[in-house]
Design an enzyme around this catalytic site. Structure first.
Site, mmCIF file in Angstrom:
data_model
loop_
_atom_site.group_PDB
_atom_site.id
_atom_site.type_symbol
_atom_site.label_atom_id
_atom_site.label_comp_id
_atom_site.label_asym_id
_atom_site.label_seq_id
_atom_site.Cartn_x
_atom_site.Cartn_y
_atom_site.Cartn_z
ATOM 1 N N LYS A 201 -5.185 -0.342 2.235
ATOM 2 C CA LYS A 201 -4.026 -1.217 2.357
ATOM 3 C C LYS A 201 -3.765 -1.469 3.833
ATOM 4 O O LYS A 201 -3.497 -0.542 4.598
ATOM 5 C CB LYS A 201 -2.804 -0.565 1.712
ATOM 6 C CG LYS A 201 -1.551 -1.412 1.840
ATOM 7 C CD LYS A 201 -0.428 -0.879 1.000
ATOM 8 C CE LYS A 201 0.805 -1.739 1.159
ATOM 9 N NZ LYS A 201 1.927 -1.231 0.369
ATOM 10 N N LYS A 258 -6.221 -4.341 -0.362
ATOM 11 C CA LYS A 258 -5.019 -5.181 -0.282
ATOM 12 C C LYS A 258 -4.706 -5.516 1.158
ATOM 13 O O LYS A 258 -4.687 -4.605 1.978
ATOM 14 C CB LYS A 258 -3.866 -4.401 -0.910
ATOM 15 C CG LYS A 258 -2.511 -5.063 -0.796
ATOM 16 C CD LYS A 258 -1.456 -4.134 -1.320
ATOM 17 C CE LYS A 258 -0.101 -4.774 -1.159
ATOM 18 N NZ LYS A 258 0.959 -3.876 -1.498
#
Ligand code: PBG
Length: 339
Positions: A201, A258
């Site tokens: 992330k 992500k």
């Protein structure tokens, strides 16, 4: 007539008709690939529009049940839930996160009962609950305290599992949280609760509209929310692979990258390095930029949407969290019945 080029290979042969193009298509998108992220909020008489995410709404728990039933009919198998709390429910420690009567837990119980076929994914992070908008609790230097945060996240994951979550998704990027959560779940008898780890992330500007949607931006006030002390540097790919490897070793069942679109290289490299299923999150900013360009008449909404998702799947994602989930599932259903 000029004589034809002496070409043995003419790749265009297979692009000459829709039938041939369909037959040789390597990657397909189906409703079963898509996970709908959903925002839940109390005290709404009507679903509430989110300005920077046209077509996305905050729902109250009852409205959310209706939405999930509709998604289920369209073939969507899973939803990821994000609570939006009023400032009065937030504090520096994110206490509300561990209250079994909190909004998320009430919603989980209702969804489990009314839409039992839907797989429920819950976010394990403190940002919807903290008055400062960070994903964890702070130490005296106002840095996010890793180990104290992990302790709280483990209890949060057990609470979610107990309340009906099928998949817990730690989105916090603390060190060691997957091992701690796995251990806590197993110790409480939740050996079948899946861990979907937000492994890679990145500290991304593409989360802007989401932070407006859940109110973590407003909680942080005029200072911009800086998560670079725990989320990955956008310049780093080896470090992303290291994070993914650690999450796998610690017991993650599914690994996530992500944002998705700007990080397809990470997704592709991770696909080659692990045998675990991979998820990708097409985040709020990726959604917003397609919507905005379409509103200006600069991009075709449906075509750009479908291409963006197909590209994520092609790069290696087994499943995609996307705010386009419902629209795409509707379009796919229409196409099927049109044939
Ligand atoms: C935080 C969290 C974020 C998103 C999902 N979980 C944002 C952040 O790190 O501030 C972003 C999702 C999106 O932008 O759509 N736990």
């Amino acid at each position: 007539m000029p004589s034809p080029l002496a070409l043995t290979r003419r790749p265009r042969r297979l692009r000459a008709s829709q039938n041939l193009r369909d037959l040789v298509q390597e990657t397909h998108l189906t409703a079963a690939d898509l996970i709908a992220p959903l925002f839940v909020k109390d005290n709404l008489s009507e679903p509430e529009a989110i300005v920077s995410m046209p077509g996305v709404f905050r729902f109250n728990p009852d409205q959310l049940v209706t939405e999930c039933l509709a998604l289920s009919k369209l073939g969507i198998r899973a939803v990821a839930l994000f609570p939006c709390l009023p400032a009065t429910s937030k504090d520096a420690a994110g206490t509300e996160a561990l209250d079994p009567a909190n909004l998320l837990c009430r919603t989980l119980r209702q969804l489990k009962k009314s839409v039992p076929e839907m797989t429920l994914i819950t976010d394990v992070a403190l940002d919807p609950y903290t008055s400062h908008g960070q994903d964890g609790v702070l130490d005296e230097k106002r840095e996010v305290d890793n180990d104290r945060t992990v302790e709280i996240l483990s209890r949060m994951a057990v609470l979610h599992a107990k309340t009906g979550s099928d998949v817990v998704a730690p989105s916090d990027m603390m060190d060691g949280r997957i091992a701690a959560i796995r251990q806590a779940l197993d110790a409480s008898g939740f050996t079948q609760t899946v861990i979907l780890a937000y492994s890679a992330k990145f500290a991304s500007a593409y989360y802007g509209p989401f932070r407006e949607a859940v109110g973590s931006k407003a909680a942080a006030g005029p200072i911009s929310l800086d998560k670079r002390g725990y989320q990955l540097n956008p310049g780093n790919s080896r470090e992303a692979l290291l994070e993914a490897r650690l999450d796998e070793e610690e017991g993650a069942d599914i690994l996530m990258v992500k944002p998705a679109g700007p990080y397809l290289d990470i997704l592709q490299r991770l696909r080659q390095e692990t045998s675990l299923p991979l998820a990708a999150y097409q985040v709020s900013g990726e959604y917003a930029q397609i919507q905005a360009a379409a509103q200006l008449g600069w991009l075709d909404l449906e075509k750009t949407r479908d291409e963006s998702l197909l590209a994520i799947k092609r790069a290696g994602a087994n499943m995609i969290l996307t705010y386009f989930a419902k629209d795409v599932a509707e379009a796919l259903q229409k196409n099927l019945s049109g044939h």
